[in-house]
Design an enzyme around this catalytic site. Structure first.
Site, PDB file in Angstrom:
ATOM      1  N   GLU B 226       0.870  -1.184   0.000  1.00  0.00           N
ATOM      2  CA  GLU B 226       0.000   0.000   0.000  1.00  0.00           C
ATOM      3  C   GLU B 226       0.900   1.224   0.000  1.00  0.00           C
ATOM      4  O   GLU B 226       2.048   1.151   0.437  1.00  0.00           O
ATOM      5  CB  GLU B 226      -0.846   0.055   1.284  1.00  0.00           C
ATOM      6  CG  GLU B 226      -1.892  -1.010   1.428  1.00  0.00           C
ATOM      7  CD  GLU B 226      -2.550  -0.902   2.799  1.00  0.00           C
ATOM      8  OE1 GLU B 226      -3.377  -0.007   2.986  1.00  0.00           O
ATOM      9  OE2 GLU B 226      -2.200  -1.701   3.694  1.00  0.00           O
ATOM     10  N   LYS B 228       2.358   4.526   1.522  1.00  0.00           N
ATOM     11  CA  LYS B 228       2.516   5.075   2.871  1.00  0.00           C
ATOM     12  C   LYS B 228       2.229   6.565   2.773  1.00  0.00           C
ATOM     13  O   LYS B 228       2.978   7.303   2.159  1.00  0.00           O
ATOM     14  CB  LYS B 228       3.936   4.828   3.378  1.00  0.00           C
ATOM     15  CG  LYS B 228       4.201   5.388   4.758  1.00  0.00           C
ATOM     16  CD  LYS B 228       5.540   4.874   5.285  1.00  0.00           C
ATOM     17  CE  LYS B 228       5.981   5.593   6.543  1.00  0.00           C
ATOM     18  NZ  LYS B 228       4.955   6.018   7.464  1.00  0.00           N
ATOM     19  N   ARG B 233      -1.180   8.869  11.717  1.00  0.00           N
ATOM     20  CA  ARG B 233      -1.829   7.569  11.904  1.00  0.00           C
ATOM     21  C   ARG B 233      -2.909   7.722  12.970  1.00  0.00           C
ATOM     22  O   ARG B 233      -2.649   8.299  14.030  1.00  0.00           O
ATOM     23  CB  ARG B 233      -0.749   6.580  12.346  1.00  0.00           C
ATOM     24  CG  ARG B 233      -1.204   5.159  12.502  1.00  0.00           C
ATOM     25  CD  ARG B 233      -1.134   4.402  11.183  1.00  0.00           C
ATOM     26  NE  ARG B 233      -1.599   3.042  11.395  1.00  0.00           N
ATOM     27  CZ  ARG B 233      -0.839   2.085  11.896  1.00  0.00           C
ATOM     28  NH1 ARG B 233       0.427   2.338  12.197  1.00  0.00           N
ATOM     29  NH2 ARG B 233      -1.322   0.869  12.094  1.00  0.00           N
ATOM     30  N   GLU B 273      -5.078   6.697   7.981  1.00  0.00           N
ATOM     31  CA  GLU B 273      -4.185   7.853   7.976  1.00  0.00           C
ATOM     32  C   GLU B 273      -5.047   9.106   7.894  1.00  0.00           C
ATOM     33  O   GLU B 273      -5.892   9.230   6.999  1.00  0.00           O
ATOM     34  CB  GLU B 273      -3.247   7.788   6.761  1.00  0.00           C
ATOM     35  CG  GLU B 273      -2.075   8.745   6.828  1.00  0.00           C
ATOM     36  CD  GLU B 273      -0.916   8.198   7.654  1.00  0.00           C
ATOM     37  OE1 GLU B 273      -0.918   6.987   7.978  1.00  0.00           O
ATOM     38  OE2 GLU B 273      -0.007   8.977   7.988  1.00  0.00           O
TER      39      GLU B 273
END
Lengths: 355, 527
Positions: B226, B228, B233, B273
């Site tokens: 995936e 980043k 987070r 995120e």
């Protein structure tokens, strides 16, 4: 005006470029440059300058000057013990204890029915390493004002030492290094630690050793002292080390394992000074009178007039005027700048470049 | 209150995390209930006393102190709470009560009406010392900021009580100050407190950095990739129509993100995120910053910096805890959940398809989007485990950018680095021949290089400001950084993400360091 009033302000006292001048006796008090005749209140570098022809001071102050200045400590040196008097040119000069550091004195001047007291640097908090301040009522009180703002109120020193010892117990693997001035603060912190029951050896930066030896020679017991320089690095973990403030910001610190840096000074009362100095353990321990003691002393001794010198004059002048006294700031040069690694608490945080 | 004041002062001056942990543990070990719990609450800003205003404090002191002396003092000190704490005169008659305890202060202030507050405050100021007065004033007029995060406080409590911090983290949400049942558990006097609802944080699973030779021994078929994203987070927890948003440190940031909380898709715990997204495009991190570290949010901020969560994982759905299931199963459940509920302000983090590592490396090298930090590699069979389990998830950051900058200022470090100049501010040249700072770095060098830098700083100092030295602009540092973004908060107009010193260019003349214009060409598009 009452005929009994002494002539105040006295015309025989003047401020010259070299300092406070007593005309009939032809002598200066704590002159900032070399003069023929000087009375020196105490041994700090900004008060005890080198090169005078004739120096009058307490035996302790002369011993301190000799240790620091060697043969530049004055050509002729005359002792005047605390409490003793001497008459020079019709002026009676007496030295009264100031409680600032070992040998420190106030200068009591009597002339033409008027008494002037020059406080020099003083404090009234108890200090096991020197004689206690003696309040001397006078017509004109010339007071220091290093901590002349009501935010400067020093807590009892034993509480500060207790805080230090709690951190020492909580971080037994670190070395606590406390920045102290070589003359006075160093020995007072040692004496306070001893009074709190701390009987381990105390480690000293090389620049502090001489003055500790002078104190011991003059009868002030300090317990076991060891040089920090040259000591085994590991052996210093968990120990208390004293060093000049400048050394606690220097590479010298690299020899100590995980140092916790402290400083013992009245300036540590103010957070911005603490932050600026980068210390982790600020100890508010001062050898100067705090606001409460400055004002209490004015109330006790000043009968007519207060002159305020070296420090924050405005607030103290305002206070004295509010008490019905005549008051003014006396601008004496030379006391408001850092004069070396061990001058005194005259400035909050000495510039690192100066060290 | 006095003990709390001492703790605050020590924490404020202690930069080291381990020393802070020890100070906190010592405090809870030696302070009785409920004061220790209120201290933890005060440090993590969970007390919620807001009924005293600075004007009230000023009025109290002006009734006691000569106005000229107060003005001179305030001018010198510069902080109202500190000035009042220091100048507060002893009362004419010594108080016959001891200094108030922290618990007493909190209880009585919470119960007091507005008109009663000045009287209470005055009585306490008379009974406290200067440090206690300062702590009291900071407590009631704003949070004491001493660098203690919720996570740090929990870690200190867990270490002290001999419990795993994750266990404490999971039940923290159900607790209220002064945390009596928590202390009872940590002292072994009772079992663990039971949470009142399911809005608690599930400890985060983290990734380890991918080392250069890791790929050779990893099977590409076992991993999913995936992007980043460069945001923060977060974990979203929804239960019974209510929602919570937690940051990685465990702080509950829900009040600052009502837009996200309102969009919670039912009873679930989601990992994702937090980003600012406009018209489907992820904005750089600097665009998210105005939304962070605040207690509340304005309508303007909500409009101008619209928050969004890109979803990575599904930990709990309904009353099913999915954390022990493999990633692939959780992912399928997450995709189904998103397809079914279509939540506002949220989308799926897409899986990046690949067949072998070389192909994926090419994809990674081609990524230039503003908010991409690199790639995440997750084992398809990995359970969601608290902490950083070995071999499960990897972060494969983009290769850093570099620039040659000139050292401008150096600051002394703390603790083991206290004797050394170890924090470095560097700049690049503007067209007018002046240097403008572009960043600050304090790692990336060896101990030996640090000593050499320290020597260089000391011998090239032109001015000192407290612990900071300005140096001759003559030493070039090659700085590595993850990305460069526009910033209105920096004089240069640019901000580096994660700058570190890559190399010290002892050989390179300062005049040949980079120019701001050259640096600006590295700005991520769209910023």
């Amino acid at each position: 005006m009452s005929v009994l009033s002494p002539p105040v302000p006295p015309r025989w006292l003047a401020v010259h470029p070299a300092g406070l001048y007593v005309a009939p006796a032809d002598l200066y008090i704590d002159p900032t440059r070399a003069v023929p005749r000087a009375v020196v209140t105490h041994g700090h570098a900004d008060h005890a300058r080198p090169g005078h022809d004739h120096v009058l001071a307490t035996p302790e102050t002369l011993a301190i000057m000799a240790a620091r200045l060697g043969d530049r400590a004055g050509h002729a040196r005359q002792t005047l013990a605390l409490g003793e008097a001497l008459t020079v040119g019709g002026v009676t000069v007496r030295l009264a204890p100031a409680g600032h550091v070992l040998g420190s004195a106030q200068v009591v001047l009597d002339h033409q029915g008027c008494r002037v007291v020059v406080s020099g640097d003083y404090k009234r908090a108890p200090d096991p390493t020197c004689a206690a301040f003696e309040p001397v009522p006078c017509d004109v009180f010339i007071t220091e004002a290093t901590f002349g703002l009501p935010v400067f109120r020093h807590p009892p020193a034993d509480g500060e030492i207790a805080r230090l010892l709690r951190m020492h117990a909580l971080f037994p693997e670190r070395t606590i290094v406390i920045g102290v001035y070589a003359l006075g603060k160093c020995q007072r912190v040692i004496a306070l630690l001893r009074a709190a029951g701390y009987d381990r050896p105390i480690y000293l930066h090389g620049a502090l050793v001489t003055m500790c030896r002078v104190y011991e020679r003059l009868g002030v017991a300090l317990g076991e002292l060891r040089p920090a320089t040259g000591a085994d690095r590991k052996a210093l973990a968990g120990e208390i080390v004293l060093a000049p403030p400048a050394a606690t910001r220097d590479r010298w610190l690299g020899r100590l394992p995980d140092p916790m840096i402290g400083a013992a000074s009245g300036w540590m009362r103010i957070r911005q000074h603490v932050r600026r100095s980068g210390v982790e353990l600020p100890l508010v321990i001062s050898d100067h009178a705090d606001w409460d003691d400055l004002t209490r002393t004015i109330d006790e001794v000043a009968r007519a007039e207060v002159w305020v010198t070296h420090g924050r004059e405005d607030a103290l002048v305002h206070y004295a005027q509010g008490r019905g006294l005549s008051a003014r700031a006396l601008s004496l040069v030379g006391f408001d700048e850092e004069t070396g690694g061990d001058a005194d608490e005259t400035t909050p945080v000495p510039d690192e470049a100066a060290s | 209150m006095i003990r709390f004041a001492r703790l605050l002062e020590a924490l404020a001056l202690t930069p080291s995390r381990s020393a802070k942990l020890r100070l906190l543990a010592d405090h809870v070990a030696t302070t009785p209930d409920p004061d220790r719990g209120w201290a933890i609450a005060a440090l993590t800003d969970s007390v919620g006393l807001r009924n005293a205003r600075p004007a009230m404090v000023r009025a109290l002191v002006q009734a006691r102190v000569d106005p000229v002396l107060f003005a001179l003092s305030y001018d010198y000190v510069g902080d109202l709470a500190e000035t009042v704490a220091l100048i507060w005169p002893a009362p004419a008659v010594a108080p016959d009560a001891p200094p108030p305890r922290l618990g007493e202060v909190v209880d009585r202030l919470s119960a007091a009406g507005r008109a009663e507050v000045p009287g209470l405050l005055e009585g306490w100021l008379d009974r406290l010392d200067a440090g206690g007065r300062y702590a009291l004033l900071k407590l009631i007029t704003g949070a004491p900021r001493v660098g203690v995060s919720a996570r740090l406080a929990k870690t200190a409590l867990a270490n002290w009580g001999g419990q795993p911090v994750d266990a404490l983290e999971e039940l923290w949400h159900g607790l209220t100050p002064p945390y009596l049942e928590l202390f009872a558990w940590l002292e072994g006097r009772a079992g663990p407190p039971t949470p009142a609802d399911d809005l608690g944080l599930r400890p985060f699973m983290l990734a380890q950095p991918l080392e250069p030779d890791d790929l050779a021994r990893l099977d590409p078929a076992a991993f999913r990739a995936e992007w980043k994203w460069d945001g923060i987070r977060v974990q979203l927890v929804g239960c019974g129509g209510r929602g919570r948003l937690y940051a990685r440190g465990g702080d509950d940031i829900s009040p600052a993100f009502p837009d996200i909380v309102a969009a919670m898709p039912g009873d679930a715990v989601l990992d994702g995120e937090l980003l600012v997204v406009r018209d489907g495009v992820v904005a750089p991190f600097s665009d998210l910053q105005p939304r962070l570290n605040r207690k509340t949010v304005t309508a303007k901020l909500l409009r101008d910096h619209p928050a969004h969560v890109r979803l990575y994982d599904l930990l709990v759905e309904g009353d099913q805890d999915l954390r022990s299931r493999p990633f692939d199963q959780r992912r399928a459940r997450l995709e189904a959940l998103v397809a079914r509920t279509r939540p506002d302000r949220m989308d799926l983090s897409e899986l990046v398809p690949f067949t072998d590592w070389a192909a994926l490396a090419a994809v990674r090298a081609g990524a230039r989007a503003a908010a991409i930090e690199g790639l995440m590699l997750k084992r398809g069979d990995s359970a969601y485990v608290a902490g950083r389990p070995a071999g499960a998830w990897y972060k494969w950051k983009r290769d850093p950018l570099t620039a040659d900058a000139v050292l401008m200022y150096a600051q002394r470090g703390h603790g083991k680095r206290a004797s050394l100049y170890s924090d470095f501010t560097f700049g690049v040249w503007r067209d007018d021949g002046t240097l403008v700072p572009v960043g600050k770095a304090y790692f990336g060098f060896t101990d030996e290089e640090l000593r050499a830098l320290d020597r260089w700083v000391r011998s090239h100092t032109v001015r000192t400001f407290g612990p900071v030295r300005e140096v001759t602009p003559a030493l070039v540092l090659e700085i590595a950084f993850d990305s460069l973004q526009r910033s209105t908060r920096h004089k240069s107009g640019v901000a580096m993400r994660f700058p570190r010193i890559h190399r010290i260019r002892w050989d390179k003349p300062a005049a040949e360091a980079d120019r701001l214009a050259a640096l600006e060409r590295l700005l991520v598009p769209g910023t």
